[in-house]
Write an enzyme that holds these catalytic residues in place. Structure first.
Site, PDB file in Angstrom:
ATOM      1  N   HIS A 197      -9.429 -11.437   1.484  1.00 34.98           N
ATOM      2  CA  HIS A 197      -9.812 -11.415   2.782  1.00 34.98           C
ATOM      3  C   HIS A 197      -9.878 -12.589   3.481  1.00 34.98           C
ATOM      4  O   HIS A 197      -9.308 -12.899   4.658  1.00 34.98           O
ATOM      5  CB  HIS A 197     -10.982 -10.525   3.457  1.00 34.98           C
ATOM      6  CG  HIS A 197     -10.835  -9.701   4.573  1.00 34.98           C
ATOM      7  ND1 HIS A 197      -9.893  -8.950   5.024  1.00 34.98           N
ATOM      8  CD2 HIS A 197     -11.428 -10.218   5.795  1.00 34.98           C
ATOM      9  CE1 HIS A 197      -9.711  -8.750   6.340  1.00 34.98           C
ATOM     10  NE2 HIS A 197     -10.806  -9.454   6.739  1.00 34.98           N
ATOM     11  N   TYR A 255      -8.423 -15.220   7.220  1.00 35.17           N
ATOM     12  CA  TYR A 255      -9.068 -15.820   8.376  1.00 35.17           C
ATOM     13  C   TYR A 255      -8.855 -17.314   8.452  1.00 35.17           C
ATOM     14  O   TYR A 255      -8.688 -18.090   9.377  1.00 35.17           O
ATOM     15  CB  TYR A 255     -10.682 -15.458   8.117  1.00 35.17           C
ATOM     16  CG  TYR A 255     -10.858 -14.284   8.801  1.00 35.17           C
ATOM     17  CD1 TYR A 255     -11.124 -14.107  10.142  1.00 35.17           C
ATOM     18  CD2 TYR A 255     -11.072 -13.318   7.876  1.00 35.17           C
ATOM     19  CE1 TYR A 255     -11.237 -12.904  10.794  1.00 35.17           C
ATOM     20  CE2 TYR A 255     -11.373 -12.090   8.493  1.00 35.17           C
ATOM     21  CZ  TYR A 255     -11.245 -11.812   9.605  1.00 35.17           C
ATOM     22  OH  TYR A 255     -11.808 -10.397  10.323  1.00 35.17           O
ATOM     23  N   HIS A 266      -0.367  -2.979   9.369  1.00 30.83           N
ATOM     24  CA  HIS A 266      -1.675  -3.786   9.928  1.00 30.83           C
ATOM     25  C   HIS A 266      -1.478  -5.392   9.665  1.00 30.83           C
ATOM     26  O   HIS A 266      -1.603  -5.901  10.728  1.00 30.83           O
ATOM     27  CB  HIS A 266      -2.680  -3.085   9.072  1.00 30.83           C
ATOM     28  CG  HIS A 266      -4.050  -3.969   9.315  1.00 30.83           C
ATOM     29  ND1 HIS A 266      -4.714  -4.366  10.449  1.00 30.83           N
ATOM     30  CD2 HIS A 266      -4.421  -5.017   8.585  1.00 30.83           C
ATOM     31  CE1 HIS A 266      -5.597  -4.946  10.410  1.00 30.83           C
ATOM     32  NE2 HIS A 266      -5.628  -5.701   9.176  1.00 30.83           N
ATOM     33  N   PHE A 267      -1.377  -5.736   8.515  1.00 26.66           N
ATOM     34  CA  PHE A 267      -1.262  -7.266   8.394  1.00 26.66           C
ATOM     35  C   PHE A 267      -0.074  -7.850   9.047  1.00 26.66           C
ATOM     36  O   PHE A 267      -0.217  -9.095   9.362  1.00 26.66           O
ATOM     37  CB  PHE A 267      -1.444  -7.375   6.851  1.00 26.66           C
ATOM     38  CG  PHE A 267      -0.427  -7.255   5.765  1.00 26.66           C
ATOM     39  CD1 PHE A 267      -0.561  -6.318   4.967  1.00 26.66           C
ATOM     40  CD2 PHE A 267       0.692  -8.050   6.160  1.00 26.66           C
ATOM     41  CE1 PHE A 267       0.228  -6.142   3.956  1.00 26.66           C
ATOM     42  CE2 PHE A 267       1.565  -7.879   4.808  1.00 26.66           C
ATOM     43  CZ  PHE A 267       1.404  -7.035   3.970  1.00 26.66           C
ATOM     44  N   HIS A 268       1.242  -7.203   9.118  1.00 32.18           N
ATOM     45  CA  HIS A 268       2.274  -7.743   9.961  1.00 32.18           C
ATOM     46  C   HIS A 268       1.802  -7.911  11.391  1.00 32.18           C
ATOM     47  O   HIS A 268       2.021  -9.113  12.123  1.00 32.18           O
ATOM     48  CB  HIS A 268       3.649  -7.197   9.731  1.00 32.18           C
ATOM     49  CG  HIS A 268       4.162  -7.235   8.622  1.00 32.18           C
ATOM     50  ND1 HIS A 268       3.891  -6.930   7.182  1.00 32.18           N
ATOM     51  CD2 HIS A 268       5.231  -8.084   8.117  1.00 32.18           C
ATOM     52  CE1 HIS A 268       4.536  -7.392   6.300  1.00 32.18           C
ATOM     53  NE2 HIS A 268       5.564  -8.022   6.875  1.00 32.18           N
ATOM     54  N   ARG A 300       3.991   1.622   0.008  1.00 35.01           N
ATOM     55  CA  ARG A 300       4.473   0.369   0.352  1.00 35.01           C
ATOM     56  C   ARG A 300       4.710  -0.176  -1.433  1.00 35.01           C
ATOM     57  O   ARG A 300       4.649   0.319  -2.088  1.00 35.01           O
ATOM     58  CB  ARG A 300       3.126  -0.649   0.678  1.00 35.01           C
ATOM     59  CG  ARG A 300       2.100  -0.550   0.118  1.00 35.01           C
ATOM     60  CD  ARG A 300       0.908  -1.294   0.810  1.00 35.01           C
ATOM     61  NE  ARG A 300       1.046  -2.765   0.676  1.00 35.01           N
ATOM     62  CZ  ARG A 300       0.208  -3.786   0.590  1.00 35.01           C
ATOM     63  NH1 ARG A 300      -1.115  -3.274   0.817  1.00 35.01           N
ATOM     64  NH2 ARG A 300       0.378  -4.891   0.596  1.00 35.01           N
ATOM     65  N   ARG A 301       5.371  -1.354  -1.195  1.00 32.67           N
ATOM     66  CA  ARG A 301       5.610  -2.106  -2.664  1.00 32.67           C
ATOM     67  C   ARG A 301       6.693  -1.256  -3.329  1.00 32.67           C
ATOM     68  O   ARG A 301       6.663  -1.340  -4.691  1.00 32.67           O
ATOM     69  CB  ARG A 301       4.469  -2.274  -3.356  1.00 32.67           C
ATOM     70  CG  ARG A 301       3.468  -3.263  -2.590  1.00 32.67           C
ATOM     71  CD  ARG A 301       2.428  -3.535  -3.735  1.00 32.67           C
ATOM     72  NE  ARG A 301       1.090  -4.131  -3.393  1.00 32.67           N
ATOM     73  CZ  ARG A 301       0.012  -3.311  -3.092  1.00 32.67           C
ATOM     74  NH1 ARG A 301      -0.108  -1.946  -3.545  1.00 32.67           N
ATOM     75  NH2 ARG A 301      -1.116  -3.798  -2.451  1.00 32.67           N
TER      76      ARG A 301
END
Lengths: 541, 270
Positions: free
Chosen positions: A215, A219, A366-368, A429-430
């Site tokens: 995580h 950041y 979300h992370f894209h 995913r994956r």
């Protein structure tokens, strides 16, 4: 061109070259997963592509960008020459060597383990060693940032470290903590396994060590965007930063709460108890605080700028902001993507709700949206802001820069909103492909094709971005003026020592990490759980 | 002024540390005490057990009742791939292996090519595959009148040595290169499986560079009759030493003619 400029330019060009190549991989992957027949498709090629895309975007783009931008910030904000330039160049070469090692092993099909590794699947040892070299390069950068700040403080006793540099060093300190997890995983477990020196690995332990990093690394990538929000956007909008202290507090909170929270990636894993998962979820809730503080402070700063430009009424200042300036436009678009991506993130970090979206396209979306959207669009804006200073040349066209930012925003929304929707319907995913003969999966087809269209817009935007940067190198020359960061409404004369350094915060990080990861890691030594047999990819079954 | 500053520095340190510790304590109180105790009321656990589970000191979750049945599940195989077993398979006693192999050669051939179609070839198999089956014959996990008697007479060292003997003797002799049988449907089934029936690809585990369990046998070049007999035995549940019932699950979904064609296809691979 001065030597630090060459240093920064070299880093940023490597970052953006990796980024552009990775965009091609990304589009092909969506094509492969769509109902349309993709060329060169085999599942093995898909996983080569996913690994190449992830490693390029998550390790090469970010690390080189952050290092290059850090060198730039250290020189511009501290107004002193960068210490240890030859070390910086050594780190650059190490990073390049590591990247080449990783790329060669990936493209030869001996490292289809994705950038998040997944032991007991084990790649060629040279893949991991390459990535370790990139991390070692970033460690050298961290030390140089710490030395630069320490020397400045020594020469300017009692004065507050400029906010841009304070934030950069906060990121360096956080990164040193962050990499302890993945470095232990690679050096103690995965690389010995990859060389065949150990036959089994404890998957629970490796996953826990990776979660330590997983995580906070996000950041690490995010910091430059926030540095731009606080120290570039207010000036670009024609105003001042609402509060310098709020910025310092936000960066310190990121240092504190991005680390002891990684177990929210392991909510569905069996190796940890419910209590520790809950504890880390509670700490994850707190990591939203610095983001909310930032949204407040930057909105207030933009309001100051909007009112200075004649905006009236409750929201009239929004209309008068100079959206024709790339930095302001990028910030507005970044905030829209942050709204959607952050909202999705709140679902992911909720222990209960996570079960609904775990391992689905929702998470990928979300992370894209957060990293590829909010963060990378600010990387673009930063590049557009500092390129004139780095090259000593004017931009050929601000219109093309705005077009590029809009394309990226629209492409990212068109790509990720269908992914969120498909994730809620259970799309995995994956996985390399879907069986569209199945009626349930067939209904996903149009949404997957729509997201592929978004991906094509993103690719067009990425190529336009490289074109825009390259065009600087042939633009009209101008006198190189020093780069200035935004000033605060009230520039602090003095700040509490805790907002001017990291000593006490490091102690508090240690306390939090012991509370959050102490027993979860110690249990692997105490309980000696079962091990998994190492599986080497690309070396026969 | 100096005192003010020093006072404010101290206050910063005190309050930030207090805030961080308070956050951890509140989260810990909720996660380790309040929630598990509340959950234990509906699961019938005593509060102490619930707290121990939340802390990870006992297995299980405080939110779910554990099965009360004390019956022990019967594992399908006694083989556990521990670091010790794997290490021993890598360091066999060659002399013991050569000597023990004399017993096997009568049916399986001196060089692992069997004398009769009902006996499997050893050629091309890994030591892990051979050791697993020998161990299963010995423990009774795999039933075969002939092999049970032979395996029960073997010591652990002999099984390890003979497994490595055949694996080393024939390593790489049977890498699948080209199909000797032209059967496009079966080639597709072996390569991609059939998602509509929930059938995984054979090659997902049995292919070269595949990711199957370590004991996965090589199928290429195996005896056709033997392969078919095994698929049928798995489908009927007569053979049941496959961990997680992987092969019983697969074979049970295959049509009889598919089993025959798969056996012919793999036997024809060289």
């Amino acid at each position: 061109m001065k030597s630090p400029d060459r240093l920064t330019l070299a880093h940023l060009w490597v970052a953006f070259a990796a980024f552009a190549v990775a965009c091609f991989f990304g589009v092909w992957q969506m094509w492969a997963r769509s109902p349309l027949a993709a060329p060169f498709f085999t599942p093995e090629h898909y996983f080569i592509s996913v690994t190449a895309h992830g490693v390029s975007m998550a390790f090469v783009l970010t690390t080189f960008f952050i290092m290059g931008f850090g060198y730039f910030t250290a020189e511009s904000a501290l107004e002193r020459p960068l210490p240890g330039k030859s070390w910086a160049w050594l780190a650059f070469l190490l990073g390049i060597l590591g990247t080449v090692m990783a790329v060669v092993t990936i493209l030869s099909g001996r490292a289809t383990v994705l950038y998040t590794f997944y032991p007991p699947l084990t790649a060629s040892p040279f893949f991991y060693i390459g990535l370790v070299l990139v991390v070692v390069a970033s460690w050298i950068w961290c030390v140089l940032m710490l030395v630069a700040m320490a020397r400045w403080k020594h020469a300017n006793p009692g004065r507050p470290v400029p906010l841009a540099m304070f934030a950069t060093v906060a990121n360096a300190v956080m990164w040193l903590w962050t990499t302890v997890g993945v470095a232990s995983e690679l050096l103690l477990i995965v690389i010995p396994a990859a060389f065949g020196w150990r036959e089994t690995v404890d998957v629970g332990l490796t996953r826990t060590l990776f979660s330590w990093t997983l995580h906070a690394i996000v950041y690490f990538w995010l910091f430059p965007a926030y540095i731009a929000f606080y120290t570039m956007v207010p000036k670009a909008a024609g105003g001042r930063l609402y509060s310098d202290l709020m910025g310092r507090l936000s960066f310190v909170l990121f240092l504190l709460y991005s680390l002891p929270v990684g177990m929210h990636h392991l909510f569905m894993d069996p190796e940890h108890s419910t209590g520790f998962k809950f504890l880390q979820m509670m700490l994850t809730v707190l990591v939203t605080v610095p983001t909310l503080l930032t949204v407040f402070t930057i909105a207030a700063s933009l309001e100051i700028a909007g009112r200075l430009r004649g905006g009236r009424g409750l929201f009239g200042w929004l209309r008068t902001l100079p959206y024709d300036r790339p930095m302001v436009l990028a910030t507005a678009l970044a905030f829209v993507m942050l709204f959607f991506g952050g909202g999705g993130g709140l679902v992911n970090m909720s222990y209960g709700l996570n079960a609904l979206v775990h391992n689905t396209s929702w998470v990928t979306a979300h992370f894209h949206l957060i990293f590829g959207g909010t963060v990378v669009i600010m990387y673009f804006a930063i590049a557009y802001a500092i390129w004139p200073r780095l090259t000593g040349r004017q931009p050929e066209s601000l219109g093309l820069q705005r077009l590029q930012l809009w394309l990226w925003f629209i492409g990212m929304m068109v790509m990720t909103l269908p992914w969120h929707w498909l994730g809620l319907q259970g799309q995995w995913r994956r996985v390399a492909q879907f069986d569209y003969a199945n009626p349930i999966i067939a209904a996903w087809g149009p949404w997957v094709v729509l997201s592929l269209a978004g991906g094509l817009l993103l690719l067009a935007s990425a190529l336009l971005f490289v074109w825009n940067l390259a065009s600087y190198h042939r633009g009209a020359t101008q006198a190189a003026a020093p780069f200035r960061f935004a000033l605060a409404v009230h520039m602090p004369e003095r700040v509490p020592a805790m907002l001017n350094g990291f000593g006490v915060w490091n102690m508090l990080v240690l306390v939090l990490m012991l509370a959050a990861y102490g027993w979860p890691l110690a249990q692997f030594a105490v309980l000696s759980p079962p091990q998994a047999i190492v599986h080497h990819v690309g070396q026969g079954g | 002024m100096a005192t003010d500053l020093a006072g404010s520095e101290q206050a910063w340190r005190r309050w930030s540390a207090a805030a961080v510790v308070l956050v951890v304590l509140v989260a810990a109180l909720l996660g380790f005490v309040v929630l598990p105790v509340l959950q234990s009321r509906s699961t019938g656990l005593d509060p102490f057990t619930a707290i121990c589970r939340a802390l990870g000191l006992q297995a299980g979750t405080p939110a779910a009742r554990q099965p009360v049945n004390q019956a022990k599940a019967q594992p399908v195989s006694q083989v556990a791939w521990t670091e010790e077993v794997i290490d021993r398979l890598h360091q066999p006693n060659v002399a013991v292996g050569d000597e023990t192999a004399n017993v096997c050669a009568g049916c399986h051939g001196e060089r692992g090519i069997s004398a009769s179609p009902q006996f499997p070839n050893m050629a091309g198999q890994s030591a892990f595959a051979i050791y697993k089956q020998l161990n299963d014959y010995k423990s009774g996990a795999r039933a075969n009148d002939l092999m049970a008697g032979i395996a029960q007479a073997l010591t652990e060292d002999q099984m390890i040595a003979v497994a490595e003997h055949f694996a080393a003797l024939t390593r790489g002799t049977l890498d699948p290169q080209a199909a000797g049988v032209d059967d496009p449907d079966i080639v597709l089934l072996a390569a991609d499986g059939d998602p509509a029936r929930g059938l995984p690809a054979c090659a997902a585990c049995h292919g070269t560079r595949a990711g199957g369990p370590i004991e996965t046998p090589t199928l290429a070049g195996q005896r056709e009759e033997y392969l078919l007999a095994q698929l049928e035995a798995y489908a009927k549940g007569e053979r049941h030493n496959d961990v997680y019932a992987r092969m019983r699950g697969v074979a049970g979904k295959l049509k009889p003619d598919e089993m025959a064609r798969i056996a012919r296809y793999y036997a024809g691979l060289r």
